[in-house]
Design an enzyme around this catalytic site. Structure first.
Site, PDB file in Angstrom:
ATOM      1  N   GLU A 164       7.123 -28.279   5.534  1.00 32.94           N
ATOM      2  CA  GLU A 164       7.081 -29.675   5.080  1.00 32.94           C
ATOM      3  C   GLU A 164       8.301 -30.401   5.615  1.00 32.94           C
ATOM      4  O   GLU A 164       9.428 -29.895   5.514  1.00 32.94           O
ATOM      5  CB  GLU A 164       7.064 -29.731   3.550  1.00 32.94           C
ATOM      6  CG  GLU A 164       7.132 -31.141   2.976  1.00 32.94           C
ATOM      7  CD  GLU A 164       7.098 -31.164   1.449  1.00 32.94           C
ATOM      8  OE1 GLU A 164       6.473 -30.250   0.865  1.00 32.94           O
ATOM      9  OE2 GLU A 164       7.715 -32.070   0.843  1.00 32.94           O
TER      10      GLU A 164
ATOM     11  N   GLU B 218      12.221 -39.611   1.085  1.00 33.93           N
ATOM     12  CA  GLU B 218      11.931 -39.590  -0.345  1.00 33.93           C
ATOM     13  C   GLU B 218      12.989 -40.440  -1.038  1.00 33.93           C
ATOM     14  O   GLU B 218      14.108 -40.606  -0.529  1.00 33.93           O
ATOM     15  CB  GLU B 218      11.976 -38.172  -0.913  1.00 33.93           C
ATOM     16  CG  GLU B 218      10.806 -37.307  -0.560  1.00 33.93           C
ATOM     17  CD  GLU B 218      10.848 -35.997  -1.332  1.00 33.93           C
ATOM     18  OE1 GLU B 218      10.016 -35.820  -2.236  1.00 33.93           O
ATOM     19  OE2 GLU B 218      11.721 -35.154  -1.018  1.00 33.93           O
TER      20      GLU B 218
END
Length: 289
Positions: free
Chosen positions: A154, A159
């Protein structure tokens, strides 16, 4: 709108820049060649291109908030995922009772429709704000369905915790360094305003044995295969697909939504673009390992 001809894309970008628009204020450093683009043109309230984007529905395969105890139910309602008529994708979180949850939102991906290996992957985004608000722009390995997470790998391009609106985080997850043990880099705005005040460009430059994170025209961190192999296994040499989502609550943001959090909250995405290098990389911090 999917644009696949790089010459046409380049012409469109020059026209946009000539009209005084800000979407290309942070051009990627040379040498790159644009190979794929989603510009999100269309009428307000219309759906995005479903031949490219899958809209996820529910709370994850185990009904557990996508493994993070998120509080939203993701839907394909245009109230949650749609074009805004101004050239943006709008992913909107609502305080709305739905399927046993108190919130709805949106989560989309390009799995089985578009994946790519290496290059520069970027999006221009205006972020929402508020305690418990968790937007993300990220990637998973195209073999996710076969090998599962975290073996698939990932790459979190961006974020953000809505309660800390001046900071964004870039991370990689893989076998031996996943979840709370991810390898992460942080970027803080040198401004009193947060990422909710305007659009910013979030990107990774991904090369064999190395990933670097960018905000606007600034590289702020990198990780190489040597760093990763000290913790686990480097799993970033295969194609990855793209995801965009807006979570509500969850472990990353401390669980609950703030009592004063205001809804709706919207993540606006001006574009997503993928570039290939035309020459070997020369990344900040020295040559790649």
């Amino acid at each position: 709108m999917r644009v696949s001809n790089p010459l046409l894309v380049g012409l469109a970008l020059m026209i946009t820049a000539g009209c005084g628009e800000s979407s290309d204020a942070f051009a990627p450093p040379e040498p790159f060649r644009l190979i794929w683009s989603q510009e999100f043109d269309g009428d307000a309230g219309s759906s995005l291109d479903r031949s490219i984007w899958n809209i996820e529905i529910g709370r994850g395969p185990n009904n557990d908030g996508y493994g993070n105890n998120q509080l939203e139910f993701t839907t394909e309602q245009t109230d949650n995922v749609s074009l805004d008529g101004n050239g943006n994708l709008a992913i909107t979180a609502l305080r709305q009772d739905f399927a046993g949850q108190r919130y709805t939102s949106g989560r989309i991906n390009t799995q089985d429709n578009f994946s790519h290996r290496y290059g520069r992957i970027e999006a221009r985004i205006k972020l929402p704000v508020g305690l418990g608000i968790w937007p993300a722009f990220w990637m998973l390995g195209a073999d996710f369905s076969q090998v599962g997470w975290p073996q698939t790998g990932e790459i979190d391009i961006m974020e953000y915790r809505g309660q800390d609106p001046q900071v964004v985080i870039g991370s990689v997850h893989g076998p031996g360094y996943s979840g709370g043990g991810a390898i992460s880099r942080n970027f803080r705005l040198d401004s009193e305003q947060g990422f909710d005040a305007d659009f910013h460009v979030f990107a990774v430059e991904w090369d064999p044995s190395r990933i670097a994170w960018w905000v606007d025209n600034q590289a702020y961190g990198f990780v190489n295969a040597q760093d990763v192999n000290a913790r686990g296994e480097w799993v970033f040499d295969d194609p990855f697909f793209i995801l965009l989502n807006l979570a509500v609550g969850g472990t990353f943001v401390g669980g609950a939504v703030g009592p004063d959090s205001i809804f709706p909250q919207t993540m606006l995405v001006d574009y997503v673009r993928v570039f290939e290098r035309t020459e070997p990389p020369a990344l900040p911090g020295g040559p790649p390992s």
